[in-house]
Design a protein around this motif. Structure first.
Motif, PDB file in Angstrom:
ATOM      1  N   TYR A  62      -2.149  -1.429  -9.883  1.00 41.20           N
ATOM      2  CA  TYR A  62      -2.794  -0.489  -8.968  1.00 41.20           C
ATOM      3  C   TYR A  62      -2.507  -0.854  -7.511  1.00 41.20           C
ATOM      4  N   TRP A  63      -2.332  -2.142  -7.244  1.00 43.69           N
ATOM      5  CA  TRP A  63      -2.105  -2.607  -5.873  1.00 43.69           C
ATOM      6  C   TRP A  63      -0.789  -2.078  -5.313  1.00 43.69           C
ATOM      7  N   ILE A  64       0.221  -1.966  -6.157  1.00 39.12           N
ATOM      8  CA  ILE A  64       1.532  -1.499  -5.683  1.00 39.12           C
ATOM      9  C   ILE A  64       1.804  -0.051  -6.126  1.00 39.12           C
ATOM     10  N   SER A  65       0.744   0.668  -6.473  1.00 40.30           N
ATOM     11  CA  SER A  65       0.901   2.082  -6.830  1.00 40.30           C
ATOM     12  C   SER A  65       1.214   2.891  -5.574  1.00 40.30           C
ATOM     13  N   ASP A  66       1.756   4.065  -5.756  1.00 33.94           N
ATOM     14  CA  ASP A  66       2.059   4.946  -4.616  1.00 33.94           C
ATOM     15  C   ASP A  66       0.798   5.263  -3.828  1.00 33.94           C
TER      16      ASP A  66
ATOM     17  N   ILE B 209      -2.768  -0.724   7.946  1.00 33.63           N
ATOM     18  CA  ILE B 209      -3.386  -1.986   7.522  1.00 33.63           C
ATOM     19  C   ILE B 209      -2.310  -2.967   7.048  1.00 33.63           C
ATOM     20  N   PHE B 210      -1.414  -2.484   6.203  1.00 32.78           N
ATOM     21  CA  PHE B 210      -0.291  -3.267   5.708  1.00 32.78           C
ATOM     22  C   PHE B 210       0.974  -2.421   5.783  1.00 32.78           C
ATOM     23  N   THR B 211       2.099  -3.085   5.959  1.00 33.86           N
ATOM     24  CA  THR B 211       3.371  -2.424   5.700  1.00 33.86           C
ATOM     25  C   THR B 211       3.639  -2.510   4.203  1.00 33.86           C
ATOM     26  N   LYS B 212       4.603  -1.749   3.730  1.00 32.28           N
ATOM     27  CA  LYS B 212       4.947  -1.812   2.313  1.00 32.28           C
ATOM     28  C   LYS B 212       5.362  -3.224   1.925  1.00 32.28           C
ATOM     29  N   GLU B 213       6.083  -3.892   2.829  1.00 30.42           N
ATOM     30  CA  GLU B 213       6.537  -5.259   2.558  1.00 30.42           C
ATOM     31  C   GLU B 213       5.355  -6.222   2.468  1.00 30.42           C
ATOM     32  N   GLU B 214       4.354  -6.026   3.317  1.00 30.30           N
ATOM     33  CA  GLU B 214       3.169  -6.884   3.273  1.00 30.30           C
ATOM     34  C   GLU B 214       2.371  -6.664   1.989  1.00 30.30           C
TER      35      GLU B 214
END
Length: 702
Positions: free
Chosen positions: A540-544, A555-560
């Protein structure tokens, strides 16, 4: 010892707080610093130089010789590198210097901190940046400067940076909403936190003899004591004198550091206690909780105690949590989660209440992840802590308010009733309009929500980052639906949108007992997720949806996001790996040694007794010996399986697959091995064991 009469002057005496700044800084510099804190404006170098010089003089007056940029990397702990104020002069002497540049920016080595692939090992440079919104303080002869921590490329490598971003995101959306609702004077909205901290105290000499506590924070083997918490006599019980002395010293040390420690009491489990502070702005509250955990351990050491902050240090008794009391307040003094005298007509309250309900329902999986860890997953779901299923308790009064919203009717407020206890000598007092629900993960408690799921050892930054961001998103959604309206038209549209939102998310509302099997079945019917362990949460954390949420609000970049995915999984697997190795060592070296020695002596006793007595004898001794032999045989099989499965895990490379294997297989092996180890330990006299038992650790405090 701080005298009670001097407490008001001693509180915060080691903190470079607003009072000190106002007294020591020139007026224009003081205003410039406040502008930076309140509006996020850039701090000019001349201002930073003046603040640094003043801060240095104050620190030296209070015994500091060094300064450090204090930050919170992704280890979950704090980090610090100390530099002295001294600067050599040509005549072989020194002067004390501290510049604005040194205050504002530091350069620690970033290569050895978790980065989740954001940085290669050889890319060592990182930066710490002063957070002026959290005051500097003095500890152990050093000036501590709270800072954010980032990589050379600017990626956040800490917990403070995304927390500050989330606070700003929520403030931006909330201010827009408040102005739409007619509150034009609102310029900022702050999230506030009060983090209740549970902990265990045990004798330090016992602690040193337990490899599992030393290396993992929890006991991996241990037969239960004859008494646990079943008598319910420890909760709020009389505090033992030595524990009271510890609590007294802890309060004083925290007060000097400006930490508003308020409440202290015995908790449910034997040797378990709690400390609760007064509410503070989220950023400062997180810093103070990290500092509180550190001070707890240091003060415990002085009293010959070990302070255990693991979520489940002992099987069979309650573990420890960290209840996150969360609220949102405007800079004009309005608590947006205070229902007021007539909650049915309190439009700002209803808008933000509905935003919270929608946020918790919509983003339950990542909210669950924000409190997931190898330690906390042992605690959640037991009859001692909230279940892993996230639901919201709103209480009787708000339930009626929400029914009225759903029905499109006006809510008729119920007046406060008087509580009488049947004895005329006892006072009458006003009864609250709702009970409290200890089984709820997310409970409304009057003018705030209590998120009861965070574990005792973790930073509460994670939970508040997710909560702030999710609520900001839902406020933004409501604003988008309402922004085209004004006046009476807006009032009608608000009612319509609130009803629509409630109907979409009311499945998350539950006022009943969260511990029952019936609720688990009911939650499944409602479609509420039941994520029992960290690996279950990670997809769920890396879901779209998650990536879109955090990137859109900055809040975060995709990389973060992906870096934290890797860090969390790696930390989880490493934690269980260390536990497995420690358990195997304790079984082989410590428990087996005592078991064999006892079996040897018992066998000798049986042989001698049989040679002296006629007929049947030694029934008790033979029974114990046979039971030990049976447990020993099963323990050997379970130990071999744990060894083999741990070896297999060591060879795995994919992060989620590895963590899932540790959770499903290695932990199951450990549970099976523990069952037989505890059976054996229960039969072995304490004199044969090289480590202290549960009975000694939990009931020996004087």
């Amino acid at each position: 010892m701080i005298e009670a009469s001097k407490l008001t002057t001693e509180f915060g005496s080691l903190v470079f707080n607003d009072k000190i700044m106002k007294e020591r800084l020139p007026k224009d510099i003081y205003k410039a610093v406040h502008k930076t804190i309140e509006k996020g404006t850039h701090l000019e170098l001349d201002v930073a130089n003046c603040v640094a010089a003043t801060m240095k003089e104050w620190a030296i007056e209070n015994g500091a010789t060094h300064f450090t940029h204090w930050f919170q990397p992704m280890t979950g702990l704090t980090a610090e590198k100390h530099d002295s104020f001294i600067s050599p002069t040509e005549d072989g002497k020194i002067i004390m210097e501290f510049s604005g540049k040194e205050l504002v920016k530091g350069e620690p080595d970033a290569s050895s901190f978790p980065s989740g692939g954001l940085r290669a090992t050889f890319e060592a440079r990182g930066y710490t940046a002063w957070d002026p919104s959290s005051p500097a303080f003095i500890k152990d002869g050093s000036l501590y400067i709270p800072t954010a921590f980032c990589s050379y490329g600017g990626e956040a490598l800490d917990k403070k940076t995304p927390l500050l971003r989330s606070m700003e995101a929520l403030s931006n959306e909330a201010v827009k909403m408040m102005r739409l609702l007619g509150y034009e004077d609102v310029n900022r909205v702050n999230t506030t936190i009060g983090s209740e901290q549970e902990y265990f105290l045990i004798d330090k000499d016992f602690y040193k003899k337990r490899k599992d506590l030393l290396l993992t924070g929890r006991t991996l083997i241990g037969a239960p004591a004859s008494k646990g918490q079943e008598m319910e006599d420890h909760y709020f019980g009389v505090i033992k004198p030595k524990v009271s002395a510890y609590m007294h010293d802890l309060d004083e040390e925290l007060w000097k550091l400006g930490i508003p420690a308020k409440t202290k009491h015995n908790e449910v489990a034997p040797s378990q206690h709690e400390l609760a502070p007064v509410f503070e702005t989220a950023n400062i509250a997180v810093d103070h909780n990290q500092l509180t955990m550190e001070v707890m351990k240091k003060v415990a050491d002085k009293h010959n105690y070990a302070c255990l902050l693991h979520e489940k240090p002992f099987e069979g008794v309650n573990g420890s949590g960290k209840h996150n009391n969360w609220s949102i307040c405007t800079d004009t003094g309005i608590n947006l989660l205070d229902p007021g005298k007539n909650p049915g007509e309190n439009i700002p309250f209803l808008v933000f209440l509905m935003s919270v309900i929608a946020a918790v329902d919509e983003y339950a999986p990542i909210l669950r992840l924000s409190v997931a860890s190898a330690g906390n997953d042992h605690r959640l779901g037991g009859n001692e802590a909230p279940p892993a299923i996230i639901s919201i308790f709103v209480g009787d009064e708000l339930a009626e308010v929400l029914k009225a919203v759903e029905a499109g009717e006006a809510y008729k407020a119920v007046g406060k009733s008087q509580m009488t206890m049947g004895a005329t000598v006892l006072p009458h007092f006003t009864k609250d309009n709702t009970d409290r629900n200890r089984t709820s993960p997310f409970a409304f408690t009057g003018n705030k929500f209590e998120f009861r799921m965070p574990g005792s050892s973790v930073s509460v930054a994670n939970a508040n980052i997710v909560l702030n961001t999710a609520v900001a998103e839902e406020v933004a959604k409501l604003y988008a639906k309402l922004s085209a309206y004004s006046g009476n038209e807006l009032k009608e549209k608000v009612k319509e949108v609130l009803k629509e939102t409630l109907l979409a998310h009311k499945r998350v509302l539950f006022n009943g007992n969260g511990y029952t099997d019936e609720w688990v079945e009911e939650a499944a019917k409602r479609g509420l997720p039941n994520l029992k362990a960290l690996p279950d949460c990670m997809p769920y954390w890396i879901s779209d949806e998650s990536i879109d949420l955090f990137t859109r609000h900055g809040i975060f970049t995709k990389e973060e996001i992906y870096s934290r995915y890797e860090i969390l999984l790696e930390n989880y697997s490493k934690s269980i790996h260390i536990e497995s190795l420690t358990m195997q060592e304790m079984i082989r070296k410590d428990l087996t040694e005592g078991l064999v020695a006892y079996e040897k002596d018992l066998s000798k006793e049986i042989v001698q007794k049989k040679s002296l007595l006629d007929g049947d004898c030694c029934a008790l001794e033979l029974g114990v010996l046979k039971s030990l032999d049976k447990s020993s045989a099963e323990m050997g099989k379970a130990l071999s399986k744990l060894f083999e499965d741990t070896k297999k895990a060591e060879g795995m490379t994919e992060a989620l697959e590895t963590a899932s294997y540790y959770e499903s297989t290695v932990l199951a092996d450990m549970d099976e091995l523990r069952k037989y180890a505890d059976e054996a330990e229960a039969l072995i006299p304490e004199k044969y064991l090289s480590y202290p038992t549960y009975g000694e650790m939990l009931f020996s405090l004087r």
